[in-house]
Design a protein around this motif. Structure first.
Motif, PDB file in Angstrom:
ATOM      1  N   CYS A 184       1.038  -1.194  -0.143  1.00  0.00           N
ATOM      2  CA  CYS A 184      -0.014  -0.039   0.137  1.00  0.00           C
ATOM      3  C   CYS A 184       0.925   1.286  -0.203  1.00  0.00           C
ATOM      4  CB  CYS A 184      -0.857  -0.129   1.275  1.00  0.00           C
ATOM      5  SG  CYS A 184      -1.813  -1.296   1.252  1.00  0.00           S
ATOM      6  N   PRO A 185       1.567   1.613  -1.118  1.00  0.00           N
ATOM      7  CA  PRO A 185       2.563   2.715  -1.114  1.00  0.00           C
ATOM      8  C   PRO A 185       1.859   4.136  -1.085  1.00  0.00           C
ATOM      9  CG  PRO A 185       2.243   1.672  -3.346  1.00  0.00           C
ATOM     10  CD  PRO A 185       1.451   0.830  -2.276  1.00  0.00           C
ATOM     11  N   ASP A 186       0.795   4.147  -1.235  1.00  0.00           N
ATOM     12  CA  ASP A 186      -0.065   5.290  -1.277  1.00  0.00           C
ATOM     13  C   ASP A 186      -0.617   5.717   0.126  1.00  0.00           C
ATOM     14  OD1 ASP A 186       0.536   5.542  -4.063  1.00  0.00           O
ATOM     15  OD2 ASP A 186      -1.527   4.745  -4.531  1.00  0.00           O
ATOM     16  N   ARG A 187      -0.731   4.637   0.935  1.00  0.00           N
ATOM     17  CA  ARG A 187      -1.061   4.931   2.406  1.00  0.00           C
ATOM     18  C   ARG A 187      -0.214   5.815   3.359  1.00  0.00           C
ATOM     19  NH1 ARG A 187      -5.594   1.066   3.876  1.00  0.00           N
ATOM     20  NH2 ARG A 187      -5.256   2.008   5.886  1.00  0.00           N
ATOM     21  N   LYS A 188      -0.603   6.154   4.370  1.00  0.00           N
ATOM     22  CA  LYS A 188       0.272   6.836   5.226  1.00  0.00           C
ATOM     23  C   LYS A 188       1.046   5.828   6.135  1.00  0.00           C
ATOM     24  CE  LYS A 188      -0.732  11.321   4.384  1.00  0.00           C
ATOM     25  NZ  LYS A 188      -1.453  11.922   5.371  1.00  0.00           N
TER      26      LYS A 188
END
Length: 632
Positions: free
Chosen positions: A43-47
């Motif tokens: 999940c590279p787009d998650r914080k």
């Protein structure tokens, strides 16, 4: 911004478990770090996850080990509302250093309790520890919320003490099929003219309303949806909780999971595990499922099934030939062992004095929409004041409309006071047990004859008096449950003798002259209507007594008897003079035996004696009013 320096706190007294990690904790940290790397890759787009921050000693700790389930030995702390109220009152709120990211450190509940301050994550961990200790299925939540919730800004909210209870729906009219008679006819021309006038004024009114809404509406937050916040999730099930709900630890308030103030969730954790939310939060939290066993909605860190965990138990840098005897076979068991390890007991940090005086600054002030709430600890004020609510007419808190105060541990059993700032009317409320049996007392001044309304606990009184209203010219008393069916007594007073008043004689030595006494009675079903008095009037100065009797169902005019003074005859206390000239009677429904003079003579004797007793009762009532004023 807080001026407290956390870097200067003393950590020398803390146990070694705060300064180092045991081998179980090291393995947990390895698993948590590996889970973090997998999550970041998938999940590279998650914080980034809030999973292993530093503690007060600068040592990295897994967040679940920071939750310390504790049940404090106080009755209120067995319920979620008591725990939430304590946390929000005991701790001083500090905002996050960066509103867009979680803190780099998470201190233990023991340190937070000692210094009585913390950010939202500190509040949530402490509250979650207390709730789990009390038996609730509680979780700390890392997510996003509105600016008002993150900054503890309640100036746009209605004070909870001012919220009206929900209205009970009215029952269906049983006579809905009865005949409806036509209403008064109206002119259609006039109705059209009024409608045209309303249409002309509506546009200007709508513009004014839009301007008012624009003025009152807060500005759009440029960071809306990005502000990090922490709160507590309580799942339904344990402790007979009927429905899952949120608790904002800053306020201690209960919120529905569909509340629009909560904008999203990254992860949750308790003392045994850690879950990552995999659901879409573009619509906030209202559509989220809180079934933690659903692997499509929640990614769990440590598998709670009997099957081996799918997560690797080795770190990527670990050699495969390394000895695996010390590996953690069940991480949740390791967490349970850690929770019973060496630590400072929260209960030991919490003596009774600290619980009874939760406000570190002496008092707590909360600003709401046109209202201000103030709280003090018990015994902090000499008069027993513990809470005050001030209602204002404006949002600048300048013009006071109403003030409510609550008290505890007072000798006179006063527990609440309401003050109307516009009329200066004060109403005090008392608990049962007051020496004068007071229930409520309304007044503008404690001076006598200035307007007093006193309510009593009538079941403790012998005369059934529940309310008395008194001013300079009259007094009205209300009764309940009397054997003689008396329910109201009204007394009119005249002016005092001016010469005696000027001489400086006390009020009790110069009583007000009684002009008239009226008494009203309920129907006594054991008596015939023509013998059951409904209204009795004693005109003391005019020496007139008037009786009005109840009506039977078929009667239209009530029976009456009037005894008048004999003109030209000197009045004597021990003499009754009765003649047809000074007696007026109208008893159309009475039998002949009730109309003879002998019966009227006996009745007049009784009334004269009762009038004498009534005058003494009025003087006793005046004395009781004076006593209430002097005692108050």
């Amino acid at each position: 911004i807080s001026d407290f320096d956390w870097s200067s706190i003393d950590t020398s007294h803390l146990p070694s478990s705060y300064k180092t990690n045991s081998w179980q904790e090291e393995k947990l940290l390895q698993l948590a770090d590996h889970f973090f790397q997998q999550y970041s890759h998938l999940c590279p787009d998650r914080k980034p996850l809030f999973i292993h921050p530093l503690n007060e000693c600068g040592v990295q700790k897994f967040v679940s080990t920071t939750v310390r389930p504790t049940l404090l030995p106080y009755p209120d702390m067995y319920y979620w509302s008591g725990c939430a109220s304590f946390v929000c009152d005991y701790l001083i709120m500090e905002p996050l250093k960066c509103p867009l990211s979680p803190p780099s450190s998470l201190y233990s509940p023991t340190t937070i309790l000692k210094y009585q301050r913390g950010n939202c994550f500190d509040f949530a961990v402490l509250l979650c520890s207390l709730l789990i200790g009390a038996g609730y299925d509680a979780y700390c939540v890392h997510g996003y919320a509105t600016l008002e919730m993150c900054a503890l800004d309640q100036t746009q909210e209605l004070c909870p003490l001012l919220r009206k209870p929900p209205e009970v729906p009215e029952e269906e009219d049983p006579n809905k099929y009865r005949i409806k008679y036509p209403l008064e006819p109206q002119s259609q021309f006039e109705l059209q003219q009024n409608a045209q006038k309303e249409e002309e004024t509506e546009p200007t009114q709508e513009e004014e309303r839009e301007e008012e809404v624009e003025v009152d509406k807060p500005k759009r937050d440029p960071l809306h949806g990005l502000r990090v916040h922490a709160w507590v999730l309580v799942l339904a099930g344990k402790r007979k909780v009927p429905e899952t709900f949120f608790i904002n630890p800053f306020t201690g308030n209960h919120h529905s999971t569909t509340d629009e103030c909560f904008l999203g969730i990254e992860s949750i954790w308790n003392d045994r595990n850690y879950w990552v939310n995999m659901q879409d939060c573009r619509k906030g939290c209202k559509d989220l499922s809180f079934d933690l066993s659903d692997s499509f909605c929640w990614e769990i860190m440590f598998s709670e099934s009997n099957e081996p965990s799918q997560l690797p138990t080795e770190s990527p840098t670990e050699s495969p030939t390394e000895d695996t005897d010390d590996m953690v076979s069940d991480p949740s068991d390791a967490l349970e062992q850690l929770s019973t390890g060496e630590s400072i007991c929260l209960t030991c940090l919490f003596p009774t004095a600290e619980y009874e005086n939760p406000f570190s600054r002496g008092k707590k002030v909360i600003l709401y929409d046109k209202a201000k709430q103030e709280k003090w600890a018990a015994y902090a004020n000499a008069d027993g004041l513990v809470e005050r609510l001030t209602v204002y007419a404006d949002s600048d808190y300048t013009e006071e409309l109403e003030v409510k105060e609550w008290f505890k541990h007072r000798e006179d059993l006063l527990y609440m006071r309401e003050v109307n700032k516009q009329t200066q009317l004060i109403t005090d409320y008392f608990r049962p047990g007051h020496p004068l049996l007071l229930k409520a007392h309304s007044y503008t001044s404690l001076e006598p004859e200035t307007g007093h309304t006193v309510e009593f606990y009538h079941t403790a009184r012998g005369d059934g008096l529940w309310k008395r209203c008194e001013n300079a010219t009259e007094m009205t008393e209300y009764f309940v449950g009397r054997e003689d069916f008396l329910h109201t007594r009204h007394i009119e007073f005249g002016e005092r003798d001016q010469n005696t008043e000027q001489a400086g004689v006390a009020a009790d030595a110069n009583p007000r002259p009684i002009v008239q006494i009226k008494e009203y009675f309920h129907r006594n079903p054991e008596k015939p209507a023509d013998e059951d008095v409904e209204e009795r009037i004693f005109m003391v100065i005019d020496d007139v007594i008037q009786l009005t009797y109840h009506l039977e169902l078929h009667d239209t005019i009530a029976s009456k008897v009037v005894f008048c003074r004999v003109i030209g005859r000197e009045k004597r206390e021990d003499e009754i003079f009765l003649s047809r000239e000074n007696t007026v009677k109208y008893q159309p429904w009475s039998s002949e035996k009730h109309k003879n003079m002998r019966r009227l003579y006996d009745l007049l004797w009784e009334l004269r004696a009762e009038q004498k007793d009534l005058k003494q009762q009025v003087r006793d009532s005046e004395a009781e009013v004076m006593e209430v004023s002097s005692v108050r």
